[in-house]
Write a protein that holds these residues in place. Structure first.
Motif, PDB file in Angstrom:
ATOM      1  N   ARG A  75       9.073 -10.091 -16.710  1.00  0.00           N
ATOM      2  CA  ARG A  75       7.668  -9.662 -16.723  1.00  0.00           C
ATOM      3  C   ARG A  75       6.972  -9.916 -15.383  1.00  0.00           C
ATOM      4  NH1 ARG A  75       6.232 -11.737 -21.007  1.00  0.00           N
ATOM      5  NH2 ARG A  75       6.080  -9.860 -22.260  1.00  0.00           N
ATOM      6  N   GLU A  76       7.049 -11.129 -14.881  1.00  0.00           N
ATOM      7  CA  GLU A  76       6.333 -11.488 -13.652  1.00  0.00           C
ATOM      8  C   GLU A  76       6.807 -10.643 -12.467  1.00  0.00           C
ATOM      9  OE1 GLU A  76       5.924 -15.496 -11.065  1.00  0.00           O
ATOM     10  OE2 GLU A  76       5.616 -15.712 -13.235  1.00  0.00           O
ATOM     11  N   THR A  77       8.112 -10.499 -12.329  1.00  0.00           N
ATOM     12  CA  THR A  77       8.671  -9.707 -11.230  1.00  0.00           C
ATOM     13  C   THR A  77       8.291  -8.235 -11.377  1.00  0.00           C
ATOM     14  OG1 THR A  77      10.513 -11.245 -11.047  1.00  0.00           O
ATOM     15  CG2 THR A  77      10.818  -9.074 -10.049  1.00  0.00           C
ATOM     16  N   TYR A  78       8.390  -7.723 -12.600  1.00  0.00           N
ATOM     17  CA  TYR A  78       8.044  -6.323 -12.863  1.00  0.00           C
ATOM     18  C   TYR A  78       6.582  -6.051 -12.526  1.00  0.00           C
ATOM     19  CZ  TYR A  78       6.834  -2.081 -15.338  1.00  0.00           C
ATOM     20  OH  TYR A  78       6.345  -0.842 -15.636  1.00  0.00           O
ATOM     21  N   LEU A  79       5.676  -6.874 -13.061  1.00  0.00           N
ATOM     22  CA  LEU A  79       4.248  -6.664 -12.816  1.00  0.00           C
ATOM     23  C   LEU A  79       3.904  -6.794 -11.330  1.00  0.00           C
ATOM     24  CD1 LEU A  79       2.707  -8.452 -15.935  1.00  0.00           C
ATOM     25  CD2 LEU A  79       2.843  -5.980 -15.492  1.00  0.00           C
ATOM     26  N   ALA A  80       4.567  -7.709 -10.628  1.00  0.00           N
ATOM     27  CA  ALA A  80       4.344  -7.848  -9.182  1.00  0.00           C
ATOM     28  C   ALA A  80       4.803  -6.591  -8.451  1.00  0.00           C
ATOM     29  CB  ALA A  80       5.063  -9.079  -8.647  1.00  0.00           C
ATOM     30  N   ALA A  81       5.935  -6.033  -8.864  1.00  0.00           N
ATOM     31  CA  ALA A  81       6.444  -4.808  -8.226  1.00  0.00           C
ATOM     32  C   ALA A  81       5.512  -3.626  -8.497  1.00  0.00           C
ATOM     33  CB  ALA A  81       7.858  -4.501  -8.721  1.00  0.00           C
ATOM     34  N   MET A  82       4.994  -3.517  -9.726  1.00  0.00           N
ATOM     35  CA  MET A  82       4.053  -2.427 -10.045  1.00  0.00           C
ATOM     36  C   MET A  82       2.765  -2.583  -9.238  1.00  0.00           C
ATOM     37  SD  MET A  82       5.284  -0.145 -12.078  1.00  0.00           S
ATOM     38  CE  MET A  82       3.909   0.683 -12.846  1.00  0.00           C
ATOM     39  N   ALA A  83       2.272  -3.810  -9.125  1.00  0.00           N
ATOM     40  CA  ALA A  83       1.050  -4.054  -8.353  1.00  0.00           C
ATOM     41  C   ALA A  83       1.277  -3.731  -6.872  1.00  0.00           C
ATOM     42  CB  ALA A  83       0.592  -5.501  -8.523  1.00  0.00           C
ATOM     43  N   ALA A  84       2.437  -4.084  -6.354  1.00  0.00           N
ATOM     44  CA  ALA A  84       2.752  -3.797  -4.946  1.00  0.00           C
ATOM     45  C   ALA A  84       2.831  -2.292  -4.713  1.00  0.00           C
ATOM     46  CB  ALA A  84       4.060  -4.479  -4.547  1.00  0.00           C
ATOM     47  N   MET A  85       3.452  -1.569  -5.652  1.00  0.00           N
ATOM     48  CA  MET A  85       3.544  -0.114  -5.512  1.00  0.00           C
ATOM     49  C   MET A  85       2.146   0.501  -5.516  1.00  0.00           C
ATOM     50  SD  MET A  85       5.215   2.789  -8.009  1.00  0.00           S
ATOM     51  CE  MET A  85       4.062   2.393  -9.305  1.00  0.00           C
ATOM     52  N   THR A  86       1.309   0.095  -6.459  1.00  0.00           N
ATOM     53  CA  THR A  86      -0.054   0.621  -6.544  1.00  0.00           C
ATOM     54  C   THR A  86      -0.818   0.324  -5.260  1.00  0.00           C
ATOM     55  OG1 THR A  86      -0.091   0.391  -8.941  1.00  0.00           O
ATOM     56  CG2 THR A  86      -2.215   0.457  -7.833  1.00  0.00           C
ATOM     57  N   ARG A  87      -0.710  -0.907  -4.774  1.00  0.00           N
ATOM     58  CA  ARG A  87      -1.400  -1.305  -3.541  1.00  0.00           C
ATOM     59  C   ARG A  87      -0.912  -0.470  -2.356  1.00  0.00           C
ATOM     60  NH1 ARG A  87      -0.835  -6.101  -4.422  1.00  0.00           N
ATOM     61  NH2 ARG A  87       1.180  -6.451  -3.439  1.00  0.00           N
ATOM     62  N   THR A  88       0.391  -0.260  -2.264  1.00  0.00           N
ATOM     63  CA  THR A  88       0.959   0.538  -1.177  1.00  0.00           C
ATOM     64  C   THR A  88       0.382   1.946  -1.191  1.00  0.00           C
ATOM     65  OG1 THR A  88       3.006  -0.739  -1.135  1.00  0.00           O
ATOM     66  CG2 THR A  88       3.109   1.501  -0.236  1.00  0.00           C
ATOM     67  N   TYR A  89       0.390   2.574  -2.362  1.00  0.00           N
ATOM     68  CA  TYR A  89      -0.158   3.940  -2.457  1.00  0.00           C
ATOM     69  C   TYR A  89      -1.657   3.950  -2.158  1.00  0.00           C
ATOM     70  CZ  TYR A  89       3.985   6.387  -4.158  1.00  0.00           C
ATOM     71  OH  TYR A  89       5.216   6.979  -4.254  1.00  0.00           O
ATOM     72  N   ARG A  90      -2.403   3.035  -2.755  1.00  0.00           N
ATOM     73  CA  ARG A  90      -3.859   3.015  -2.559  1.00  0.00           C
ATOM     74  C   ARG A  90      -4.201   2.870  -1.071  1.00  0.00           C
ATOM     75  NH1 ARG A  90      -7.199   2.260  -6.474  1.00  0.00           N
ATOM     76  NH2 ARG A  90      -5.743   1.060  -7.740  1.00  0.00           N
ATOM     77  N   GLU A  91      -3.544   1.947  -0.385  1.00  0.00           N
ATOM     78  CA  GLU A  91      -3.818   1.722   1.037  1.00  0.00           C
ATOM     79  C   GLU A  91      -3.355   2.899   1.898  1.00  0.00           C
ATOM     80  OE1 GLU A  91      -1.959  -2.045   1.841  1.00  0.00           O
ATOM     81  OE2 GLU A  91      -3.486  -3.161   0.702  1.00  0.00           O
ATOM     82  N   ALA A  92      -2.161   3.407   1.628  1.00  0.00           N
ATOM     83  CA  ALA A  92      -1.623   4.512   2.434  1.00  0.00           C
ATOM     84  C   ALA A  92      -2.459   5.775   2.255  1.00  0.00           C
ATOM     85  CB  ALA A  92      -0.162   4.775   2.070  1.00  0.00           C
ATOM     86  N   PHE A  93      -2.810   6.108   1.015  1.00  0.00           N
ATOM     87  CA  PHE A  93      -3.635   7.294   0.792  1.00  0.00           C
ATOM     88  C   PHE A  93      -5.014   7.107   1.415  1.00  0.00           C
ATOM     89  CE2 PHE A  93      -0.994   8.226  -3.204  1.00  0.00           C
ATOM     90  CZ  PHE A  93      -0.195   9.149  -2.539  1.00  0.00           C
ATOM     91  N   GLY A  94      -5.594   5.935   1.251  1.00  0.00           N
ATOM     92  CA  GLY A  94      -6.906   5.674   1.831  1.00  0.00           C
ATOM     93  C   GLY A  94      -6.911   5.806   3.337  1.00  0.00           C
ATOM     94  N   SER A  95      -5.827   5.399   3.987  1.00  0.00           N
ATOM     95  CA  SER A  95      -5.780   5.446   5.455  1.00  0.00           C
ATOM     96  C   SER A  95      -5.699   6.870   6.002  1.00  0.00           C
ATOM     97  CB  SER A  95      -4.595   4.620   5.978  1.00  0.00           C
ATOM     98  OG  SER A  95      -3.374   5.274   5.712  1.00  0.00           O
ATOM     99  N   VAL A  96      -5.280   7.834   5.170  1.00  0.00           N
ATOM    100  CA  VAL A  96      -5.183   9.221   5.643  1.00  0.00           C
ATOM    101  C   VAL A  96      -6.206  10.139   4.969  1.00  0.00           C
ATOM    102  CG1 VAL A  96      -2.767   9.055   6.357  1.00  0.00           C
ATOM    103  CG2 VAL A  96      -3.307   9.789   4.019  1.00  0.00           C
ATOM    104  N   GLY A  97      -7.137   9.563   4.202  1.00  0.00           N
ATOM    105  CA  GLY A  97      -8.217  10.355   3.607  1.00  0.00           C
ATOM    106  C   GLY A  97      -7.844  11.080   2.324  1.00  0.00           C
ATOM    107  N   ILE A  98      -6.880  10.562   1.597  1.00  0.00           N
ATOM    108  CA  ILE A  98      -6.475  11.160   0.320  1.00  0.00           C
ATOM    109  C   ILE A  98      -7.041  10.306  -0.809  1.00  0.00           C
ATOM    110  CG2 ILE A  98      -4.488  11.623  -1.185  1.00  0.00           C
ATOM    111  CD1 ILE A  98      -2.881  12.291   1.344  1.00  0.00           C
TER     112      ILE A  98
END
Length: 176
Positions: free
Chosen positions: A127-150
Protein backbone atom coordinates in the motif's frame (compact mmCIF):
# COMPACT_ATOMS: atom_id res chain seq x y z
CA UNK A 1 -21.45 28.31 -27.66
CA UNK A 2 -22.01 26.16 -30.76
CA UNK A 3 -18.29 25.43 -31.07
CA UNK A 4 -17.48 22.38 -33.15
CA UNK A 5 -16.43 19.33 -31.13
CA UNK A 6 -15.20 15.90 -32.14
CA UNK A 7 -13.84 12.75 -30.53
CA UNK A 8 -11.02 10.32 -31.27
CA UNK A 9 -10.92 7.06 -29.29
CA UNK A 10 -7.81 4.90 -29.36
CA UNK A 11 -5.91 2.08 -27.74
CA UNK A 12 -2.88 0.93 -29.77
CA UNK A 13 -4.38 2.81 -32.71
CA UNK A 14 -7.45 4.94 -33.44
CA UNK A 15 -10.53 2.73 -32.93
CA UNK A 16 -13.30 5.27 -33.52
CA UNK A 17 -13.65 8.90 -34.49
CA UNK A 18 -16.42 11.45 -34.56
CA UNK A 19 -15.42 14.43 -36.73
CA UNK A 20 -15.87 17.94 -35.30
CA UNK A 21 -19.33 19.41 -35.77
CA UNK A 22 -21.48 22.10 -34.19
CA UNK A 23 -24.85 20.78 -35.38
CA UNK A 24 -27.65 20.26 -32.87
CA UNK A 25 -27.46 16.86 -31.23
CA UNK A 26 -23.76 16.41 -31.91
CA UNK A 27 -22.83 16.72 -28.23
CA UNK A 28 -25.27 13.89 -27.42
CA UNK A 29 -23.63 11.78 -30.16
CA UNK A 30 -20.26 12.50 -28.57
CA UNK A 31 -21.46 11.45 -25.10
CA UNK A 32 -23.09 8.36 -26.64
CA UNK A 33 -19.79 7.37 -28.22
CA UNK A 34 -18.05 7.79 -24.86
CA UNK A 35 -20.66 5.55 -23.20
CA UNK A 36 -20.16 2.80 -25.81
CA UNK A 37 -16.38 2.65 -25.46
CA UNK A 38 -14.97 -0.45 -23.83
CA UNK A 39 -11.45 -1.43 -22.78
CA UNK A 40 -9.37 -2.45 -25.73
CA UNK A 41 -5.96 -3.90 -26.16
CA UNK A 42 -2.98 -2.38 -24.41
CA UNK A 43 -2.76 1.36 -24.91
CA UNK A 44 0.29 3.03 -26.37
CA UNK A 45 -0.68 6.53 -25.35
CA UNK A 46 2.52 8.36 -26.25
CA UNK A 47 2.82 6.59 -29.64
CA UNK A 48 -0.74 7.45 -30.69
CA UNK A 49 -0.47 11.03 -29.40
CA UNK A 50 2.75 11.54 -31.35
CA UNK A 51 1.06 10.31 -34.56
CA UNK A 52 -2.02 12.47 -33.96
CA UNK A 53 0.10 15.53 -33.14
CA UNK A 54 2.09 15.10 -36.35
CA UNK A 55 -1.10 15.15 -38.44
CA UNK A 56 -3.02 17.75 -36.42
CA UNK A 57 -3.31 21.06 -38.25
CA UNK A 58 -6.53 22.54 -36.90
CA UNK A 59 -6.26 24.92 -33.94
CA UNK A 60 -8.75 24.51 -31.14
CA UNK A 61 -9.16 22.85 -27.80
CA UNK A 62 -7.66 19.37 -27.43
CA UNK A 63 -8.95 17.41 -24.42
CA UNK A 64 -7.25 14.14 -23.55
CA UNK A 65 -9.12 11.75 -21.25
CA UNK A 66 -6.79 8.98 -20.10
CA UNK A 67 -5.41 7.18 -17.08
CA UNK A 68 -1.98 8.44 -18.27
CA UNK A 69 -0.29 5.17 -17.41
CA UNK A 70 2.57 5.71 -19.81
CA UNK A 71 5.94 7.45 -19.89
CA UNK A 72 5.19 10.99 -18.64
CA UNK A 73 8.03 12.62 -20.60
CA UNK A 74 6.77 11.23 -23.93
CA UNK A 75 3.12 12.04 -23.16
CA UNK A 76 3.97 15.63 -22.21
CA UNK A 77 6.20 16.02 -25.29
CA UNK A 78 3.46 14.74 -27.61
CA UNK A 79 0.81 17.01 -26.09
CA UNK A 80 3.19 19.96 -26.23
CA UNK A 81 3.14 19.63 -30.05
CA UNK A 82 -0.58 20.46 -30.03
CA UNK A 83 0.03 23.40 -27.70
CA UNK A 84 2.92 24.79 -29.78
CA UNK A 85 0.72 24.69 -32.90
CA UNK A 86 -1.79 27.00 -31.23
CA UNK A 87 -4.26 24.60 -29.65
CA UNK A 88 -5.29 24.83 -26.04
CA UNK A 89 -4.70 21.48 -24.35
CA UNK A 90 -6.42 20.00 -21.31
CA UNK A 91 -5.80 16.61 -19.75
CA UNK A 92 -8.35 14.80 -17.62
CA UNK A 93 -6.59 11.93 -15.88
CA UNK A 94 -9.30 9.33 -15.32
CA UNK A 95 -8.65 7.00 -12.40
CA UNK A 96 -10.77 4.58 -10.40
CA UNK A 97 -11.21 5.53 -6.71
CA UNK A 98 -9.55 2.22 -5.78
CA UNK A 99 -6.48 3.23 -7.81
CA UNK A 100 -6.29 6.46 -5.83
CA UNK A 101 -7.16 5.20 -2.34
CA UNK A 102 -6.02 1.54 -2.45
CA UNK A 103 -8.60 0.51 0.18
CA UNK A 104 -7.80 -3.20 0.07
CA UNK A 105 -7.06 -4.98 3.34
CA UNK A 106 -6.81 -8.67 2.37
CA UNK A 107 -4.65 -10.53 -0.12
CA UNK A 108 -6.06 -9.83 -3.56
CA UNK A 109 -5.50 -10.67 -7.20
CA UNK A 110 -5.63 -7.67 -9.53
CA UNK A 111 -6.37 -7.98 -13.25
CA UNK A 112 -5.12 -5.56 -15.89
CA UNK A 113 -8.22 -4.92 -18.02
CA UNK A 114 -6.13 -4.22 -21.12
CA UNK A 115 -3.67 -7.12 -21.02
CA UNK A 116 -5.47 -9.61 -18.77
CA UNK A 117 -2.32 -9.96 -16.65
CA UNK A 118 -2.93 -11.03 -13.05
CA UNK A 119 -0.95 -9.80 -10.05
CA UNK A 120 -1.45 -11.14 -6.53
CA UNK A 121 -0.48 -8.78 -3.72
CA UNK A 122 -0.67 -8.33 0.00
CA UNK A 123 -2.11 -4.82 0.33
CA UNK A 124 -0.54 -4.23 3.74
CA UNK A 125 2.90 -4.80 2.24
CA UNK A 126 2.47 -2.77 -0.95
CA UNK A 127 0.00 0.00 0.00
CA UNK A 128 2.58 2.60 1.06
CA UNK A 129 4.82 2.01 -1.96
CA UNK A 130 1.86 1.95 -4.35
CA UNK A 131 0.32 5.17 -3.01
CA UNK A 132 3.74 6.90 -3.11
CA UNK A 133 4.19 5.84 -6.75
CA UNK A 134 0.69 7.11 -7.68
CA UNK A 135 1.35 10.42 -5.91
CA UNK A 136 4.71 10.77 -7.68
CA UNK A 137 3.11 10.08 -11.07
CA UNK A 138 0.37 12.66 -10.43
CA UNK A 139 2.93 15.22 -9.25
CA UNK A 140 5.11 14.59 -12.32
CA UNK A 141 2.20 15.13 -14.70
CA UNK A 142 0.83 18.15 -12.81
CA UNK A 143 4.23 19.89 -12.78
CA UNK A 144 5.18 18.97 -16.35
CA UNK A 145 1.83 20.03 -17.81
CA UNK A 146 1.84 23.23 -15.77
CA UNK A 147 5.32 24.15 -17.01
CA UNK A 148 4.18 24.03 -20.66
CA UNK A 149 0.74 25.63 -20.22
CA UNK A 150 -1.41 22.50 -20.40
CA UNK A 151 -4.41 22.26 -18.06
CA UNK A 152 -4.48 19.14 -15.88
CA UNK A 153 -7.38 17.72 -13.87
CA UNK A 154 -7.75 14.40 -12.10
CA UNK A 155 -11.18 12.80 -12.51
CA UNK A 156 -12.48 9.77 -10.65
CA UNK A 157 -14.46 7.11 -12.50
CA UNK A 158 -17.29 7.52 -9.99
CA UNK A 159 -17.87 11.03 -11.40
CA UNK A 160 -20.05 11.03 -14.54
CA UNK A 161 -17.86 12.10 -17.47
CA UNK A 162 -20.32 14.74 -18.65
CA UNK A 163 -20.15 16.36 -15.19
CA UNK A 164 -16.35 16.37 -15.31
CA UNK A 165 -16.30 17.86 -18.82
CA UNK A 166 -18.92 20.49 -18.02
CA UNK A 167 -17.06 21.42 -14.81
CA UNK A 168 -13.84 21.80 -16.80
CA UNK A 169 -15.52 23.91 -19.49
CA UNK A 170 -17.17 26.27 -16.99
CA UNK A 171 -13.93 26.62 -15.01
CA UNK A 172 -12.05 27.26 -18.26
CA UNK A 173 -14.57 29.93 -19.31
CA UNK A 174 -14.16 31.80 -16.01
CA UNK A 175 -10.33 31.68 -16.18
CA UNK A 176 -10.03 32.76 -19.81
Amino acid sequence: QRDASGLIAFDEAVVDALPPSSRPGHLQALFGMLERLSPGRGTHLADVLERLAASHTRRGLVVLISDLLDDPARVVRALTHFHVRGSEVAVLQLLDPHELDFPFDRDATFEDLESGALVTARPGLVRETYLAAMAAMTRTYREAFGSVGIDYYQVRTDTPMEHALLHYMTTRARVR
